[in-house]
Write a protein that holds these residues in place. Structure first.
Motif, PDB file in Angstrom:
ATOM      1  N   GLY A   1       1.826 -10.664  -3.325  1.00 14.59           N
ATOM      2  CA  GLY A   1       3.290  -9.977  -2.772  1.00 14.59           C
ATOM      3  C   GLY A   1       3.700  -9.006  -2.451  1.00 14.59           C
ATOM      4  O   GLY A   1       3.695  -8.251  -3.218  1.00 14.59           O
ATOM      5  N   LYS A   2       4.789  -9.159  -1.906  1.00 14.38           N
ATOM      6  CA  LYS A   2       4.898  -7.157  -1.634  1.00 14.38           C
ATOM      7  C   LYS A   2       5.962  -6.341  -2.251  1.00 14.38           C
ATOM      8  O   LYS A   2       6.270  -5.596  -2.881  1.00 14.38           O
ATOM      9  CB  LYS A   2       5.897  -7.149  -0.343  1.00 14.38           C
ATOM     10  CG  LYS A   2       6.017  -5.473   0.365  1.00 14.38           C
ATOM     11  CD  LYS A   2       6.819  -5.168   1.699  1.00 14.38           C
ATOM     12  CE  LYS A   2       8.290  -5.763   1.620  1.00 14.38           C
ATOM     13  NZ  LYS A   2       8.770  -5.227   2.890  1.00 14.38           N
ATOM     14  N   GLY A   3       6.180  -7.227  -3.364  1.00 17.07           N
ATOM     15  CA  GLY A   3       6.956  -6.697  -4.688  1.00 17.07           C
ATOM     16  C   GLY A   3       6.304  -5.904  -5.668  1.00 17.07           C
ATOM     17  O   GLY A   3       6.975  -5.430  -6.341  1.00 17.07           O
TER      18      GLY A   3
ATOM     19  N   ASP B   1      -3.504   4.525  -6.293  1.00 15.10           N
ATOM     20  CA  ASP B   1      -4.574   5.958  -5.608  1.00 15.10           C
ATOM     21  C   ASP B   1      -3.931   6.087  -5.124  1.00 15.10           C
ATOM     22  O   ASP B   1      -4.404   7.368  -4.261  1.00 15.10           O
ATOM     23  CB  ASP B   1      -5.521   5.658  -5.689  1.00 15.10           C
ATOM     24  CG  ASP B   1      -6.673   4.760  -6.638  1.00 15.10           C
ATOM     25  OD1 ASP B   1      -6.318   5.441  -7.775  1.00 15.10           O
ATOM     26  OD2 ASP B   1      -7.738   3.770  -6.685  1.00 15.10           O
ATOM     27  N   ILE B   2      -3.377   5.894  -4.178  1.00 10.00           N
ATOM     28  CA  ILE B   2      -2.541   6.255  -2.326  1.00 10.00           C
ATOM     29  C   ILE B   2      -1.718   6.957  -2.701  1.00 10.00           C
ATOM     30  O   ILE B   2      -0.910   8.082  -2.101  1.00 10.00           O
ATOM     31  CB  ILE B   2      -1.742   4.819  -1.977  1.00 10.00           C
ATOM     32  CG1 ILE B   2      -2.954   4.398  -1.148  1.00 10.00           C
ATOM     33  CG2 ILE B   2      -0.543   5.795  -0.893  1.00 10.00           C
ATOM     34  CD1 ILE B   2      -3.907   4.828  -0.123  1.00 10.00           C
ATOM     35  N   LEU B   3      -0.338   7.098  -4.751  1.00  8.49           N
ATOM     36  CA  LEU B   3       0.446   7.714  -4.764  1.00  8.49           C
ATOM     37  C   LEU B   3       0.059   9.139  -5.223  1.00  8.49           C
ATOM     38  O   LEU B   3       0.358  10.105  -4.720  1.00  8.49           O
ATOM     39  CB  LEU B   3       1.267   7.142  -5.603  1.00  8.49           C
ATOM     40  CG  LEU B   3       2.697   6.049  -4.915  1.00  8.49           C
ATOM     41  CD1 LEU B   3       2.735   5.018  -6.507  1.00  8.49           C
ATOM     42  CD2 LEU B   3       2.999   6.368  -4.014  1.00  8.49           C
ATOM     43  N   ALA B   4      -0.805   9.246  -6.077  1.00 11.32           N
ATOM     44  CA  ALA B   4      -1.656  10.197  -6.666  1.00 11.32           C
ATOM     45  C   ALA B   4      -2.444  11.162  -5.213  1.00 11.32           C
ATOM     46  O   ALA B   4      -2.971  12.189  -5.624  1.00 11.32           O
ATOM     47  CB  ALA B   4      -3.243   9.761  -7.439  1.00 11.32           C
TER      48      ALA B   4
ATOM     49  N   ARG C   1       3.739  -0.547   1.494  1.00 12.96           N
ATOM     50  CA  ARG C   1       4.004  -2.492   0.755  1.00 12.96           C
ATOM     51  C   ARG C   1       3.454  -2.947   1.173  1.00 12.96           C
ATOM     52  O   ARG C   1       2.285  -3.953   1.511  1.00 12.96           O
ATOM     53  CB  ARG C   1       5.396  -2.250  -0.451  1.00 12.96           C
ATOM     54  CG  ARG C   1       4.763  -1.037  -1.354  1.00 12.96           C
ATOM     55  CD  ARG C   1       6.390  -1.468  -2.145  1.00 12.96           C
ATOM     56  NE  ARG C   1       7.268  -1.494  -1.472  1.00 12.96           N
ATOM     57  CZ  ARG C   1       8.445  -0.658  -1.349  1.00 12.96           C
ATOM     58  NH1 ARG C   1       8.516   0.191  -1.838  1.00 12.96           N
ATOM     59  NH2 ARG C   1       9.749  -0.858  -1.207  1.00 12.96           N
ATOM     60  N   THR C   2       4.092  -3.658   2.710  1.00 15.95           N
ATOM     61  CA  THR C   2       3.348  -4.043   3.559  1.00 15.95           C
ATOM     62  C   THR C   2       2.283  -4.327   3.649  1.00 15.95           C
ATOM     63  O   THR C   2       1.368  -5.569   3.797  1.00 15.95           O
ATOM     64  CB  THR C   2       4.497  -3.926   4.888  1.00 15.95           C
ATOM     65  OG1 THR C   2       5.926  -4.480   4.323  1.00 15.95           O
ATOM     66  CG2 THR C   2       4.693  -5.325   5.579  1.00 15.95           C
ATOM     67  N   PHE C   3       1.357  -3.455   3.915  1.00 12.47           N
ATOM     68  CA  PHE C   3       0.562  -3.222   4.475  1.00 12.47           C
ATOM     69  C   PHE C   3      -0.153  -4.107   3.779  1.00 12.47           C
ATOM     70  O   PHE C   3      -1.703  -4.358   3.706  1.00 12.47           O
ATOM     71  CB  PHE C   3      -0.064  -1.442   4.825  1.00 12.47           C
ATOM     72  CG  PHE C   3      -1.280  -1.502   4.785  1.00 12.47           C
ATOM     73  CD1 PHE C   3      -2.167  -1.721   5.546  1.00 12.47           C
ATOM     74  CD2 PHE C   3      -2.144  -0.876   4.252  1.00 12.47           C
ATOM     75  CE1 PHE C   3      -3.634  -1.031   6.551  1.00 12.47           C
ATOM     76  CE2 PHE C   3      -3.165  -0.425   4.364  1.00 12.47           C
ATOM     77  CZ  PHE C   3      -4.426  -0.364   5.634  1.00 12.47           C
TER      78      PHE C   3
ATOM     79  N   LEU D   1       7.184   8.960  -0.220  1.00 15.23           N
ATOM     80  CA  LEU D   1       7.314   7.944   0.111  1.00 15.23           C
ATOM     81  C   LEU D   1       9.136   7.816   0.516  1.00 15.23           C
ATOM     82  O   LEU D   1       9.508   6.699   2.002  1.00 15.23           O
ATOM     83  CB  LEU D   1       6.862   6.957   0.275  1.00 15.23           C
ATOM     84  CG  LEU D   1       4.754   7.479  -0.255  1.00 15.23           C
ATOM     85  CD1 LEU D   1       3.558   6.040  -0.449  1.00 15.23           C
ATOM     86  CD2 LEU D   1       4.840   7.648   1.727  1.00 15.23           C
ATOM     87  N   THR D   2       9.386   7.754  -0.641  1.00 11.44           N
ATOM     88  CA  THR D   2      11.023   6.690  -0.188  1.00 11.44           C
ATOM     89  C   THR D   2      12.122   7.499   0.522  1.00 11.44           C
ATOM     90  O   THR D   2      12.618   7.347   1.717  1.00 11.44           O
ATOM     91  CB  THR D   2      11.260   6.615  -1.554  1.00 11.44           C
ATOM     92  OG1 THR D   2      11.416   7.807  -2.478  1.00 11.44           O
ATOM     93  CG2 THR D   2      10.519   5.445  -2.401  1.00 11.44           C
ATOM     94  N   TYR D   3      11.660   8.647   0.387  1.00 12.51           N
ATOM     95  CA  TYR D   3      12.406   9.670   0.801  1.00 12.51           C
ATOM     96  C   TYR D   3      12.199   8.843   2.756  1.00 12.51           C
ATOM     97  O   TYR D   3      13.110   9.577   3.663  1.00 12.51           O
ATOM     98  CB  TYR D   3      12.201  10.828   0.771  1.00 12.51           C
ATOM     99  CG  TYR D   3      13.024  12.108   1.881  1.00 12.51           C
ATOM    100  CD1 TYR D   3      14.616  12.217   1.617  1.00 12.51           C
ATOM    101  CD2 TYR D   3      12.433  12.245   2.697  1.00 12.51           C
ATOM    102  CE1 TYR D   3      15.801  12.988   1.605  1.00 12.51           C
ATOM    103  CE2 TYR D   3      13.332  13.387   3.227  1.00 12.51           C
ATOM    104  CZ  TYR D   3      14.637  13.816   3.729  1.00 12.51           C
ATOM    105  OH  TYR D   3      15.143  14.605   3.829  1.00 12.51           O
ATOM    106  N   MET D   4      10.734   9.227   2.988  1.00  7.56           N
ATOM    107  CA  MET D   4      10.542   8.956   4.078  1.00  7.56           C
ATOM    108  C   MET D   4      10.409   7.745   4.728  1.00  7.56           C
ATOM    109  O   MET D   4      10.346   7.064   6.345  1.00  7.56           O
ATOM    110  CB  MET D   4       8.888  10.003   4.681  1.00  7.56           C
ATOM    111  CG  MET D   4       9.424  11.480   4.413  1.00  7.56           C
ATOM    112  SD  MET D   4       7.188  11.828   4.337  1.00  7.56           S
ATOM    113  CE  MET D   4       6.357  11.301   3.730  1.00  7.56           C
TER     114      MET D   4
END
Length: 754
Positions: free
Chosen positions: A539-541, A598-601, A529-531, A519-522
């Motif tokens: 907070g987004k952070g 869960d999203i990252l998985a 994170r904003t979503f 995700l960071t590459y793309m």
């Protein structure tokens, strides 16, 4: 005891696999890309063998060795010691060459000390890493590096104002303080105002003790001029610091061939010693192809005990298609395939037996003409009483297997199961992706489009190319073929280096740590994170494991590493976050039932459906599926990707764009790809061409050649025996060129099927 028994293997995507691998046989592991082959062979069998072997050493020795986690497997019985021969480049530094890494140079040094005239000393004197033999000017490197003082210094500034333009010499650094605290200079005086004597002291003073130094000067330290210190710290050795500040070093330093030894690394006395008119550096500059007849011409009977094994080693390198290499070739310049073949040759002569050799895609970088030769070596290793396990996609390697284990049926979560075990003949009759691919008939693609616009490469001279010219059709897919070392890559790199519209998409990793993922590459992790922030109110952070959201226990790494004084470091999954990297409150913040972890998985394929309404995220994920990476998880660290996966990831970022008139260059894009996955890659190339771009591919895969619009064959051999354009035209007419090895193998591959 005649099988390696694996029970309950669950590493990565493996699904509780039980499998028996026959000992003293050659077993090939097949399956779709991402199916779990490497998880079973490398991450389970190899890792457990190496881990158990390491445990037999003292804790002090263990601490110096690579650490292996215990793989997720219930039991492995009858496991021999493993020798892993992977695609990892040999690496090393400027002092490491093909001759030194293969131990051949030791025999060459011995030969020159026995037969060379005049006698200048014993074999050690012929080493460019030996102070007695190396050229004093370049210290045995063959080149000298000069410091550009205008880049290193800002003469309009003082020492207090950061006049030394290099990160580790800033005023607050320990190196910078060696000048500020010396008491020798006015720290507020601009360098341009220094007297000649002050500048000489500042730059060229050899290490010396200071008389009456200031109180803040370290008691045991010596003062050393900047040029001497910089040269010692960053030029004389390829150390960690040089790599760390490589961009700044390259800015400050210029390199040229050593004017004293003319690049031959050794001093005048050593170079005066010759055999049949050649000094030792002249000999190591010969290609292996030319070195063999030179040695065969030497008739000294007393030296035959040196010459015979030396010839055996060189002929073995020639046999695996490395005849174009020279012994003085630096190892960092070798490809993964070249590195792997040199490793194989080293093991071929080993007296050890009853080992398990684990080999990763040995066909990589090899023309079909050379695959038979590498097969001979792997069979020889088996016949010495060893077990050979090979992960491979190439039909010509699969064919030599005594036993085949196919893993699948798909990739990622859709893989991880044993779908077939048996012989090659039985595999051809099986209903598996591999079996179907191996019996498929191949024909040439019907070439359409016009041939009005051409890309002209003219008068290219480099390496083995001598004023070579060739015309390439634009807005088509051209495949460059020929044996390894024939000049394909040189032709493209040299011919296209000055053209701005060229994009090279290689297999080199990007500078990434285990904190960067798909995700960071793309560049869509920020959108996600904003979503999550908008939907949950956090907070987004908080949705970054590199920032506020990081688990306080593991700092966002997902693992806890415990350093033990006299024992190896111990790593374990963080018990607080369960390896997810996030704080508890972040994991509890869910959108439609999913936490950020869960999203990252999720796999790319699963995520495409989830982000149906977010156009940016959906499109970029979709482009990943188009390159065949749908099995990867969104949180997968970039430092875990193979070369082929990295190349396909880079390719995905160019799909769906509005770029036109560009020239895309790919180096062996089928690396790591199952034959059934090649059509997926071809669709990507067609997309680029339909958008008005030109696609150029260096490739050995015969299926790719049959789908080319245009074929350019370089050869006929490697090194000096190559460098000619043998054929340029539609693939179907290459058979007319009798000396083309590519034509010979394509003819075997083609049938009347399609």
């Amino acid at each position: 005891m005649d099988h390696i028994h694996i029970k309950g293997a669950n590493q990565n995507n493996l699904k509780d696999i039980d499998v028996d691998i026959p000992k003293h046989k050659l077993t090939v592991f097949t399956g779709r890309s991402g199916s779990g082959k490497s998880s079973l062979v490398f991450n389970t069998v190899a890792a457990e063998s190496e881990r158990l072997l390491n445990e037999t050493y003292s804790t002090y020795v263990q601490n110096q060795l690579t650490q292996y986690e215990k793989p997720d497997v219930d039991q492995i019985l009858n496991l021999p010691v493993a020798m892993v021969i992977n695609q990892k480049r040999l690496g090393g530094n400027s002092r490491s060459t093909v001759g030194t890494i293969s131990d051949i140079y030791a025999s060459v040094r011995l030969l020159w000390s026995r037969l060379g005239t005049p006698f200048v000393g014993y074999s050690t004197i012929f080493s460019f890493n030996n102070p007695g033999g190396m050229c004093e000017r370049c210290q045995g490197l063959g080149y000298v590096e000069d410091i550009d003082l205008n880049e290193l210094l800002d003469f309009d500034r003082s020492l207090n104002e950061d006049a030394i333009r290099f990160p580790s010499f800033r005023p607050d650094s320990w190196r910078g303080k060696r000048y500020l605290y010396s008491g020798l200079f006015d720290n507020d005086k601009k360098l341009s105002d220094y007297t000649e004597e002050e500048m000489e002291t500042f730059l060229y003073t050899k290490p010396k003790k200071l008389k009456d130094p200031p109180e803040n000067w370290p008691r045991t330290a010596k003062f050393e001029g900047l040029v001497h210190r910089f040269r010692r710290s960053f030029l004389l050795n390829d150390n960690f610091e040089k790599k760390r500040f490589l961009t700044d070093v390259e800015r400050v330093v210029t390199s040229r061939k050593c004017p004293v030894c003319n690049g031959q690394r050794l001093n005048e006395k050593v170079l005066s010693c010759k055999i049949e008119g050649l000094n030792i550096a002249d000999f190591t500059a010969l290609t292996i192809e030319d070195a063999i007849p030179f040695l065969e011409s030497l008739e000294d009977e007393k030296a035959q005990y040196i010459i015979e094994p030396l010839l055996k080693q060189l002929k073995a390198l020639k046999h695996v298609g490395l005849n174009y290499l020279t012994l003085d070739r630096e190892t960092p310049t070798l490809s993964g395939g070249e590195s792997q073949r040199i490793k194989l040759i080293r093991h071929l002569n080993s007296p050890l037996t009853d080992l398990v050799y684990i080999i990763d895609e040995p066909s990589m970088g090899l023309h079909p003409e050379d695959i038979d030769k590498i097969n001979d070596i792997m069979i020889s290793i088996r016949d010495k009483g060893n077990t050979v396990l090979i992960v491979e996609h190439d039909p010509d390697v699969i064919r030599i297997a005594d036993h085949i284990i196919d893993i699948g049926p798909g990739a990622g979560k859709a893989g991880g199961e044993i779908t077939f075990t048996g012989t090659y003949g039985e595999l051809l009759e099986s209903d598996t992706a591999t079996g179907r691919a191996l019996v498929e008939k191949h024909g040439f693609k019907k070439v359409g489009g016009d041939l009005k616009d051409w890309l002209h490469l003219e008068g290219i001279t480099k390496n083995n190319l001598d004023h070579v010219s060739v015309d390439i059709p634009k807005r088509m897919m051209t495949v460059f073929t020929g044996v390894a070392g024939s000049g394909k890559s040189t032709l493209l790199k040299e011919g296209l280096k000055s053209k701005e519209e060229v994009i090279f998409i290689d297999q080199k990793g990007i500078h990434a740590s285990n904190r960067s993922n798909l995700l960071t590459y793309m560049d869509v992790f920020d959108d996600i994170r904003t979503f999550f922030s908008r939907k949950t109110g956090l907070g987004k952070g908080m949705f970054s494991y590199n920032s506020e959201g990081a688990c306080p226990e593991c700092g966002g790494k997902g693992i806890i590493k415990t350093e033990l004084a006299f024992m190896p470091d111990m790593s374990q999954i963080c018990e607080v976050c369960g390896g997810t990297r996030y704080r508890k409150e972040v994991l509890e913040a869910k959108v439609e039932g999913y936490s950020i972890a869960d999203i990252l998985a999720l796999t790319v394929e699963e995520a495409v459906e989830l982000f149906e309404e977010n156009k940016t995220v959906r499109e970029r994920l979709y482009h990943l599926t188009e390159t065949g990476l749908q099995y990867m998880t969104l949180g997968q660290s970039l430092d875990t990707l193979s070369g082929g996966e990295m190349q396909r990831l880079k390719l995905s970022s160019h799909l769906g764009g509005d770029g036109s008139g560009l020239i895309y260059v790919f180096d062996e894009p089928t690396t790591g790809l199952h034959e059934r996955d090649i059509p997926t890659l071809l669709n990507c190339f067609e997309q680029l061409i339909e958008a008005g771009n030109t696609v150029l591919i260096v490739e050995h895969n015969l299926t790719m050649m049959t789908h080319a619009d245009w074929l350019i064959d370089i050869g006929p051999g490697a090194g000096k025996a190559g460098g000619q354009v043998l054929y340029s035209g539609p693939p179907k007419s290459i058979f007319q060129v009798e000396e083309s090895l590519t034509g010979k193998h394509l003819k075997r591959y083609i049938s009347d099927g399609k």
